[in-house]
Design a protein around this motif. Structure first.
Motif, PDB file in Angstrom:
ATOM      1  N   ASP A  33     -67.185 -57.521 -15.338  1.00 21.52           N
ATOM      2  CA  ASP A  33     -65.900 -57.860 -14.731  1.00 21.52           C
ATOM      3  C   ASP A  33     -65.088 -58.860 -15.563  1.00 21.52           C
ATOM      4  O   ASP A  33     -64.008 -59.267 -15.169  1.00 21.52           O
ATOM      5  CB  ASP A  33     -66.082 -58.384 -13.313  1.00 21.52           C
ATOM      6  CG  ASP A  33     -66.795 -59.721 -13.234  1.00 21.52           C
ATOM      7  OD1 ASP A  33     -67.146 -60.290 -14.301  1.00 21.52           O
ATOM      8  OD2 ASP A  33     -67.005 -60.204 -12.116  1.00 21.52           O
ATOM      9  N   GLY A  34     -65.619 -59.277 -16.707  1.00 17.75           N
ATOM     10  CA  GLY A  34     -64.911 -60.224 -17.561  1.00 17.75           C
ATOM     11  C   GLY A  34     -65.163 -61.671 -17.206  1.00 17.75           C
ATOM     12  O   GLY A  34     -64.666 -62.581 -17.863  1.00 17.75           O
ATOM     13  N   HIS A  35     -65.933 -61.899 -16.127  1.00 17.81           N
ATOM     14  CA  HIS A  35     -66.240 -63.262 -15.687  1.00 17.81           C
ATOM     15  C   HIS A  35     -67.745 -63.476 -15.573  1.00 17.81           C
ATOM     16  O   HIS A  35     -68.200 -64.345 -14.833  1.00 17.81           O
ATOM     17  CB  HIS A  35     -65.581 -63.545 -14.331  1.00 17.81           C
ATOM     18  CG  HIS A  35     -64.105 -63.403 -14.342  1.00 17.81           C
ATOM     19  ND1 HIS A  35     -63.271 -64.338 -14.891  1.00 17.81           N
ATOM     20  CD2 HIS A  35     -63.307 -62.406 -13.893  1.00 17.81           C
ATOM     21  CE1 HIS A  35     -62.017 -63.938 -14.774  1.00 17.81           C
ATOM     22  NE2 HIS A  35     -62.010 -62.758 -14.181  1.00 17.81           N
ATOM     23  N   GLY A  36     -68.517 -62.641 -16.267  1.00 17.09           N
ATOM     24  CA  GLY A  36     -69.969 -62.771 -16.244  1.00 17.09           C
ATOM     25  C   GLY A  36     -70.655 -61.974 -15.150  1.00 17.09           C
ATOM     26  O   GLY A  36     -71.870 -62.022 -15.027  1.00 17.09           O
ATOM     27  N   GLY A  37     -69.903 -61.269 -14.343  1.00 17.46           N
ATOM     28  CA  GLY A  37     -70.484 -60.480 -13.258  1.00 17.46           C
ATOM     29  C   GLY A  37     -70.353 -58.985 -13.528  1.00 17.46           C
ATOM     30  O   GLY A  37     -69.919 -58.565 -14.598  1.00 17.46           O
ATOM     31  N   GLN A  38     -70.730 -58.218 -12.564  1.00 20.47           N
ATOM     32  CA  GLN A  38     -70.656 -56.764 -12.648  1.00 20.47           C
ATOM     33  C   GLN A  38     -69.731 -56.232 -11.555  1.00 20.47           C
ATOM     34  O   GLN A  38     -69.617 -56.814 -10.486  1.00 20.47           O
ATOM     35  CB  GLN A  38     -72.046 -56.142 -12.441  1.00 20.47           C
ATOM     36  CG  GLN A  38     -73.004 -56.395 -13.574  1.00 20.47           C
ATOM     37  CD  GLN A  38     -72.706 -55.468 -14.742  1.00 20.47           C
ATOM     38  OE1 GLN A  38     -72.431 -54.296 -14.560  1.00 20.47           O
ATOM     39  NE2 GLN A  38     -72.758 -56.008 -15.946  1.00 20.47           N
ATOM     40  N   VAL A  39     -69.090 -55.116 -11.867  1.00 15.75           N
ATOM     41  CA  VAL A  39     -68.260 -54.424 -10.890  1.00 15.75           C
ATOM     42  C   VAL A  39     -68.676 -52.960 -10.899  1.00 15.75           C
ATOM     43  O   VAL A  39     -69.058 -52.419 -11.938  1.00 15.75           O
ATOM     44  CB  VAL A  39     -66.749 -54.589 -11.190  1.00 15.75           C
ATOM     45  CG1 VAL A  39     -66.376 -53.950 -12.508  1.00 15.75           C
ATOM     46  CG2 VAL A  39     -65.903 -54.033 -10.071  1.00 15.75           C
ATOM     47  N   VAL A  40     -68.663 -52.326  -9.736  1.00 14.20           N
ATOM     48  CA  VAL A  40     -68.999 -50.910  -9.624  1.00 14.20           C
ATOM     49  C   VAL A  40     -67.792 -50.191  -9.037  1.00 14.20           C
ATOM     50  O   VAL A  40     -67.245 -50.611  -8.010  1.00 14.20           O
ATOM     51  CB  VAL A  40     -70.226 -50.679  -8.714  1.00 14.20           C
ATOM     52  CG1 VAL A  40     -70.526 -49.188  -8.581  1.00 14.20           C
ATOM     53  CG2 VAL A  40     -71.426 -51.425  -9.241  1.00 14.20           C
ATOM     54  N   THR A  41     -67.363 -49.146  -9.712  1.00  9.49           N
ATOM     55  CA  THR A  41     -66.322 -48.275  -9.172  1.00  9.49           C
ATOM     56  C   THR A  41     -66.928 -46.893  -9.004  1.00  9.49           C
ATOM     57  O   THR A  41     -67.923 -46.548  -9.649  1.00  9.49           O
ATOM     58  CB  THR A  41     -65.086 -48.209 -10.084  1.00  9.49           C
ATOM     59  OG1 THR A  41     -65.474 -47.759 -11.384  1.00  9.49           O
ATOM     60  CG2 THR A  41     -64.416 -49.572 -10.200  1.00  9.49           C
ATOM     61  N   TRP A  42     -66.339 -46.098  -8.128  1.00  9.45           N
ATOM     62  CA  TRP A  42     -66.903 -44.808  -7.760  1.00  9.45           C
ATOM     63  C   TRP A  42     -65.953 -43.672  -8.103  1.00  9.45           C
ATOM     64  O   TRP A  42     -64.738 -43.819  -7.997  1.00  9.45           O
ATOM     65  CB  TRP A  42     -67.208 -44.783  -6.266  1.00  9.45           C
ATOM     66  CG  TRP A  42     -68.271 -45.752  -5.888  1.00  9.45           C
ATOM     67  CD1 TRP A  42     -68.103 -47.065  -5.540  1.00  9.45           C
ATOM     68  CD2 TRP A  42     -69.668 -45.520  -5.861  1.00  9.45           C
ATOM     69  NE1 TRP A  42     -69.311 -47.648  -5.289  1.00  9.45           N
ATOM     70  CE2 TRP A  42     -70.292 -46.716  -5.470  1.00  9.45           C
ATOM     71  CE3 TRP A  42     -70.463 -44.406  -6.107  1.00  9.45           C
ATOM     72  CZ2 TRP A  42     -71.666 -46.823  -5.333  1.00  9.45           C
ATOM     73  CZ3 TRP A  42     -71.837 -44.517  -5.967  1.00  9.45           C
ATOM     74  CH2 TRP A  42     -72.422 -45.725  -5.585  1.00  9.45           C
TER      75      TRP A  42
END
Length: 89
Positions: A33-42
């Motif tokens: 996500d650009g901030h050290g985390g993860q994002v999931v899209t479907w």
């Protein structure tokens, strides 16, 4: 930027109105996500979509009383060879 990691998932569904059972394949796109985390899209059928568990509807009766099961599980109701729904033990 890194490419997303794409995971294909087969989600089983059961309609609580007409007892139709089916499976749909979704793509889960995992990315930073650009901030050290993860994002999931479907994605479903090549189009951006909500996650499989958000407001699914039955393709037979358009009912909204649908049970979503985790990927890899089997629906409690299956169709036999002529398409009639039957309950499994």
């Amino acid at each position: 930027m890194r490419k997303p990691h794409i995971i294909l998932q087969t989600w089983p569904f059961t309609c609580l109105t007409c007892e139709h059972a089916w499976e749909s394949v979704y793509e889960a796109w995992h990315a930073a996500d650009g901030h050290g985390g993860q994002v999931v899209t479907w994605r479903h059928k090549g189009t951006a979509s909500m996650p499989p568990w958000i407001e699914p509807s039955c393709p037979v009766c358009a009912g909204l009383r649908v049970r979503t099961l985790p990927p890899g599980t089997r629906p409690a109701i299956e169709a036999d060879a002529d398409g009639a729904a039957r309950r499994t033990p």
